[in-house]
Design an enzyme around this catalytic site. Sequence first.
Site, PDB file in Angstrom:
ATOM      1  N   TYR A  54     -10.841   5.970   0.494  1.00  0.00           N
ATOM      2  CA  TYR A  54     -10.737   5.383  -0.840  1.00  0.00           C
ATOM      3  C   TYR A  54     -12.087   5.022  -1.457  1.00  0.00           C
ATOM      4  O   TYR A  54     -12.137   4.473  -2.552  1.00  0.00           O
ATOM      5  CB  TYR A  54      -9.869   4.111  -0.785  1.00  0.00           C
ATOM      6  CG  TYR A  54      -8.474   4.359  -0.284  1.00  0.00           C
ATOM      7  CD1 TYR A  54      -7.488   4.852  -1.130  1.00  0.00           C
ATOM      8  CD2 TYR A  54      -8.133   4.119   1.040  1.00  0.00           C
ATOM      9  CE1 TYR A  54      -6.204   5.094  -0.674  1.00  0.00           C
ATOM     10  CE2 TYR A  54      -6.848   4.352   1.514  1.00  0.00           C
ATOM     11  CZ  TYR A  54      -5.900   4.835   0.647  1.00  0.00           C
ATOM     12  OH  TYR A  54      -4.631   5.076   1.099  1.00  0.00           O
TER      13      TYR A  54
ATOM     14  N   ARG B 252      -1.407   3.014  -4.580  1.00  0.00           N
ATOM     15  CA  ARG B 252      -2.077   2.444  -3.398  1.00  0.00           C
ATOM     16  C   ARG B 252      -3.565   2.781  -3.445  1.00  0.00           C
ATOM     17  O   ARG B 252      -4.421   1.945  -3.172  1.00  0.00           O
ATOM     18  CB  ARG B 252      -1.424   3.024  -2.135  1.00  0.00           C
ATOM     19  CG  ARG B 252      -2.029   2.551  -0.807  1.00  0.00           C
ATOM     20  CD  ARG B 252      -1.134   3.039   0.324  1.00  0.00           C
ATOM     21  NE  ARG B 252      -1.756   2.966   1.640  1.00  0.00           N
ATOM     22  CZ  ARG B 252      -1.801   1.877   2.401  1.00  0.00           C
ATOM     23  NH1 ARG B 252      -1.287   0.743   1.956  1.00  0.00           N
ATOM     24  NH2 ARG B 252      -2.355   1.909   3.598  1.00  0.00           N
TER      25      ARG B 252
ATOM     26  N   ARG C 193       2.589   0.533   0.809  1.00  0.00           N
ATOM     27  CA  ARG C 193       3.157   1.872   0.877  1.00  0.00           C
ATOM     28  C   ARG C 193       4.582   1.838   0.304  1.00  0.00           C
ATOM     29  O   ARG C 193       5.230   0.793   0.292  1.00  0.00           O
ATOM     30  CB  ARG C 193       3.209   2.379   2.318  1.00  0.00           C
ATOM     31  CG  ARG C 193       1.852   2.476   3.000  1.00  0.00           C
ATOM     32  CD  ARG C 193       2.026   2.933   4.442  1.00  0.00           C
ATOM     33  NE  ARG C 193       0.754   3.090   5.143  1.00  0.00           N
ATOM     34  CZ  ARG C 193       0.169   2.156   5.881  1.00  0.00           C
ATOM     35  NH1 ARG C 193       0.763   0.965   6.006  1.00  0.00           N
ATOM     36  NH2 ARG C 193      -0.975   2.376   6.487  1.00  0.00           N
TER      37      ARG C 193
ATOM     38  N   LYS D   9       3.125   0.801   9.375  1.00  0.00           N
ATOM     39  CA  LYS D   9       3.342   1.885  10.323  1.00  0.00           C
ATOM     40  C   LYS D   9       3.354   1.349  11.751  1.00  0.00           C
ATOM     41  O   LYS D   9       2.661   0.402  12.077  1.00  0.00           O
ATOM     42  CB  LYS D   9       2.238   2.939  10.176  1.00  0.00           C
ATOM     43  CG  LYS D   9       2.352   3.762   8.890  1.00  0.00           C
ATOM     44  CD  LYS D   9       1.302   4.857   8.856  1.00  0.00           C
ATOM     45  CE  LYS D   9       1.485   5.744   7.623  1.00  0.00           C
ATOM     46  NZ  LYS D   9       0.486   6.837   7.575  1.00  0.00           N
TER      47      LYS D   9
ATOM     48  N   HIS E 271       1.768   6.497  -3.938  1.00  0.00           N
ATOM     49  CA  HIS E 271       0.535   6.601  -3.148  1.00  0.00           C
ATOM     50  C   HIS E 271      -0.702   6.544  -4.046  1.00  0.00           C
ATOM     51  O   HIS E 271      -1.739   6.002  -3.644  1.00  0.00           O
ATOM     52  CB  HIS E 271       0.509   7.888  -2.330  1.00  0.00           C
ATOM     53  CG  HIS E 271      -0.681   7.969  -1.422  1.00  0.00           C
ATOM     54  ND1 HIS E 271      -0.810   7.170  -0.299  1.00  0.00           N
ATOM     55  CD2 HIS E 271      -1.816   8.704  -1.488  1.00  0.00           C
ATOM     56  CE1 HIS E 271      -1.958   7.430   0.289  1.00  0.00           C
ATOM     57  NE2 HIS E 271      -2.598   8.358  -0.404  1.00  0.00           N
TER      58      HIS E 271
ATOM     59  N   HIS F 184      -4.635  -0.710   7.509  1.00  0.00           N
ATOM     60  CA  HIS F 184      -5.224   0.382   8.282  1.00  0.00           C
ATOM     61  C   HIS F 184      -5.682  -0.129   9.646  1.00  0.00           C
ATOM     62  O   HIS F 184      -6.132  -1.266   9.770  1.00  0.00           O
ATOM     63  CB  HIS F 184      -6.424   0.982   7.545  1.00  0.00           C
ATOM     64  CG  HIS F 184      -6.042   1.853   6.395  1.00  0.00           C
ATOM     65  ND1 HIS F 184      -6.893   2.151   5.348  1.00  0.00           N
ATOM     66  CD2 HIS F 184      -4.886   2.509   6.110  1.00  0.00           C
ATOM     67  CE1 HIS F 184      -6.282   2.935   4.485  1.00  0.00           C
ATOM     68  NE2 HIS F 184      -5.066   3.162   4.929  1.00  0.00           N
TER      69      HIS F 184
END
Length: 306
Positions: free
Chosen positions: A283, A251, A154, A178, A248, A274
């Site tokens: 994706y 990514r 990211r 995150k 993004h 994730h």
Amino acid sequence: MVFFIFMDATIIAFKDYLQKEKNYSIHTLMAYEADLLNFKVFNCMNFEQDSIDLVNYSQIRSWIVSLVEEGLSVITVNRKTASLKAFYRFLLKTKQIEVSPMLKHKSLKVPKTLQIPFSEKEMNAVLEGMEVGTGFEGIRDYTIVELFYATGMRRAELIQLKCVDVDLLNNTLKVLGKRNKERLVPILPAVKESLERYKQERMCLGEVVEGDYFFLTKKGEKLNNSLVYRLINSYFSQASEKVKKSPHVLRHTFATHLLNNGADLNSVKELLGHSSLASTQVYTHSSLSELQKVYQKSHPRNKEQF
């Protein structure tokens, strides 16, 4: 009429909880605070109610309608209402309310948008066009583009990458994702060469203001979001006619190209950082498209003439 909006003690306690118990980043905390204060201002102006602890859902619904009328996207509105939902969950947890006014709220339906990744041809065109770059900024920019494509990081993760996180001896990057979740990402040989080249140039910088961070401006300062976005948009505008050209999309390109070339979904999930496969499945549409082409080209039934 002028309203002077002060921070509720409950909002302060909520932020403290998110920071200490949930380990949320400063950017997430600021977003939650802004959303709650926005709702508080709305209630002051429309319902003359200073506290948001004991509102009812009709007030929340009025706020949502006002946000939509302002022209905010569905995604933005849903993010703001998610802040409210989390706030009232906190009040329930701390027994400050008995029922959340958001109990029966359903998020607005998000229209499906197709994320179009860059093709391998476009990626090669950009990297070949940059020719590894010359000077500090040229070499830095090439390394950033290659790192985005090779790792699926990211934008915030790349900006926050520190020198101690880049382990060229063991060919790994320690990425802080995150909610401060760390993951190790392998470094490809070609990327290692670029990182080593950039490190040499970085050492030649004069005054370094924020030396802990790996990627810097030529003034020795930490990169910012807009600089990284402009960098990607500028280079890819020369090789692609796609409307969206951002970190993004890179990514998304990383994940799509891996899946198209046989990587399993769970491995891609781990590389992207994730928490669930559901996030990674966003994706897969391009991979399914690629599979469909192979299927239609190869299946005997498709060769029959009707």
